[in-house]
Write a protein that holds these residues in place. Structure first.
Motif, mmCIF file in Angstrom:
data_model
loop_
_atom_site.group_PDB
_atom_site.id
_atom_site.type_symbol
_atom_site.label_atom_id
_atom_site.label_comp_id
_atom_site.label_asym_id
_atom_site.label_seq_id
_atom_site.Cartn_x
_atom_site.Cartn_y
_atom_site.Cartn_z
ATOM 1 N N PRO A 176 0.819 -1.217 0.000
ATOM 2 C CA PRO A 176 0.000 0.000 0.000
ATOM 3 C C PRO A 176 0.852 1.265 0.000
ATOM 4 N N THR A 177 0.288 2.309 -0.597
ATOM 5 C CA THR A 177 0.953 3.611 -0.561
ATOM 6 C C THR A 177 0.430 4.476 0.579
ATOM 7 N N ALA A 178 -0.749 4.110 1.108
ATOM 8 C CA ALA A 178 -1.338 4.844 2.234
ATOM 9 C C ALA A 178 -2.313 3.926 2.965
ATOM 10 N N THR A 179 -2.504 4.214 4.246
ATOM 11 C CA THR A 179 -3.453 3.460 5.067
ATOM 12 C C THR A 179 -4.337 4.433 5.828
ATOM 13 N N ALA A 180 -5.532 3.957 6.186
ATOM 14 C CA ALA A 180 -6.464 4.792 6.944
ATOM 15 C C ALA A 180 -7.517 3.873 7.560
ATOM 16 N N ILE A 181 -8.518 4.490 8.141
ATOM 17 C CA ILE A 181 -9.677 3.777 8.657
ATOM 18 C C ILE A 181 -10.880 4.251 7.839
ATOM 19 N N SER A 182 -11.681 3.310 7.356
ATOM 20 C CA SER A 182 -12.860 3.653 6.569
ATOM 21 C C SER A 182 -13.843 4.443 7.423
ATOM 22 N N ARG A 183 -14.276 5.576 6.908
ATOM 23 C CA ARG A 183 -15.244 6.401 7.647
ATOM 24 C C ARG A 183 -16.598 5.716 7.749
ATOM 25 N N SER A 184 -16.966 4.918 6.748
ATOM 26 C CA SER A 184 -18.295 4.306 6.755
ATOM 27 C C SER A 184 -18.366 3.020 7.572
ATOM 28 N N SER A 185 -17.275 2.239 7.605
ATOM 29 C CA SER A 185 -17.344 0.945 8.296
ATOM 30 C C SER A 185 -16.470 0.855 9.545
ATOM 31 N N GLY A 186 -15.456 1.717 9.642
ATOM 32 C CA GLY A 186 -14.519 1.633 10.759
ATOM 33 C C GLY A 186 -13.430 0.585 10.562
ATOM 34 N N HIS A 187 -13.433 -0.097 9.411
ATOM 35 C CA HIS A 187 -12.413 -1.103 9.109
ATOM 36 C C HIS A 187 -11.185 -0.423 8.514
ATOM 37 N N PRO A 188 -10.034 -1.100 8.588
ATOM 38 C CA PRO A 188 -8.836 -0.557 7.941
ATOM 39 C C PRO A 188 -9.030 -0.489 6.421
ATOM 40 N N ILE A 189 -8.386 0.478 5.815
ATOM 41 C CA ILE A 189 -8.419 0.639 4.366
ATOM 42 C C ILE A 189 -7.009 0.969 3.897
ATOM 43 N N VAL A 190 -6.627 0.374 2.777
ATOM 44 C CA VAL A 190 -5.335 0.687 2.170
ATOM 45 C C VAL A 190 -5.574 1.205 0.762
ATOM 46 N N PHE A 191 -4.647 2.042 0.324
ATOM 47 C CA PHE A 191 -4.689 2.609 -1.016
ATOM 48 C C PHE A 191 -3.390 2.231 -1.705
ATOM 49 N N GLY A 192 -3.465 1.974 -2.988
ATOM 50 C CA GLY A 192 -2.252 1.644 -3.711
ATOM 51 C C GLY A 192 -2.547 1.264 -5.139
ATOM 52 N N TYR A 193 -1.526 0.735 -5.781
ATOM 53 C CA TYR A 193 -1.597 0.423 -7.205
ATOM 54 C C TYR A 193 -1.456 -1.072 -7.442
ATOM 55 N N THR A 194 -2.190 -1.549 -8.430
ATOM 56 C CA THR A 194 -2.018 -2.923 -8.868
ATOM 57 C C THR A 194 -0.759 -2.997 -9.723
ATOM 58 N N ARG A 195 -0.364 -4.193 -10.075
ATOM 59 C CA ARG A 195 0.833 -4.338 -10.931
ATOM 60 C C ARG A 195 0.628 -3.705 -12.297
ATOM 61 N N HIS A 196 -0.641 -3.441 -12.675
ATOM 62 C CA HIS A 196 -0.940 -2.780 -13.948
ATOM 63 C C HIS A 196 -1.253 -1.293 -13.765
ATOM 64 N N ARG A 197 -0.880 -0.757 -12.588
ATOM 65 C CA ARG A 197 -0.968 0.676 -12.265
ATOM 66 C C ARG A 197 -2.400 1.186 -12.108
ATOM 67 N N ARG A 198 -3.312 0.317 -11.766
ATOM 68 C CA ARG A 198 -4.677 0.732 -11.441
ATOM 69 C C ARG A 198 -4.689 1.127 -9.970
ATOM 70 N N LYS A 199 -5.192 2.317 -9.656
ATOM 71 C CA LYS A 199 -5.216 2.785 -8.270
ATOM 72 C C LYS A 199 -6.511 2.338 -7.608
ATOM 73 N N LEU A 200 -6.361 1.608 -6.484
ATOM 74 C CA LEU A 200 -7.509 1.064 -5.771
ATOM 75 C C LEU A 200 -7.477 1.412 -4.289
ATOM 76 N N ALA A 201 -8.648 1.347 -3.690
ATOM 77 C CA ALA A 201 -8.803 1.335 -2.239
ATOM 78 C C ALA A 201 -9.323 -0.052 -1.887
ATOM 79 N N VAL A 202 -8.774 -0.651 -0.842
ATOM 80 C CA VAL A 202 -9.211 -1.975 -0.388
ATOM 81 C C VAL A 202 -9.548 -1.879 1.098
ATOM 82 N N VAL A 203 -10.801 -2.152 1.413
ATOM 83 C CA VAL A 203 -11.260 -2.195 2.803
ATOM 84 C C VAL A 203 -11.197 -3.650 3.243
ATOM 85 N N TYR A 204 -10.639 -3.901 4.424
ATOM 86 C CA TYR A 204 -10.451 -5.278 4.860
ATOM 87 C C TYR A 204 -10.631 -5.388 6.368
#
Length: 82
Positions: A36-64
């Motif tokens: 991940p390039t950044a981490t945070a806490i999801s405002r809507s769920s309170g779960h951790p969220i990471v931001f970053g790029y896939t190997r094909h340079r698609r920028k995503l947020a993943v809540v887990y």
């Protein structure tokens, strides 16, 4: 982030199908969770969220959810604009 074991559940109530509804594959979510390039806490769920790029340079947020120290369950993922 340390190497995580990622839990994927297929079927109507699983996370594989939920991510697919957002056009995100398990491999893409794992790319972001692994570097991940950044981490945070999801405002809507309170779960951790990471931001970053896939190997094909698609920028995503993943809540887990952390299941234990080294196991994660991706809940949702979606595109993020730069």
């Amino acid at each position: 982030m340390p190497h995580l074991e990622v839990l994927w559940i297929e079927g109507p109530d699983g996370n594989v199908e939920h991510l697919a509804e957002h056009g995100v594959s398990p491999a893409e979510a794992e790319d972001v969770l692994a570097d991940p390039t950044a981490t945070a806490i999801s405002r809507s769920s309170g779960h951790p969220i990471v931001f970053g790029y896939t190997r094909h340079r698609r920028k995503l947020a993943v809540v887990y959810q952390m299941l234990d120290d080294l196991s994660a369950y991706p809940i949702t993922a979606y595109d993020v604009e730069d």
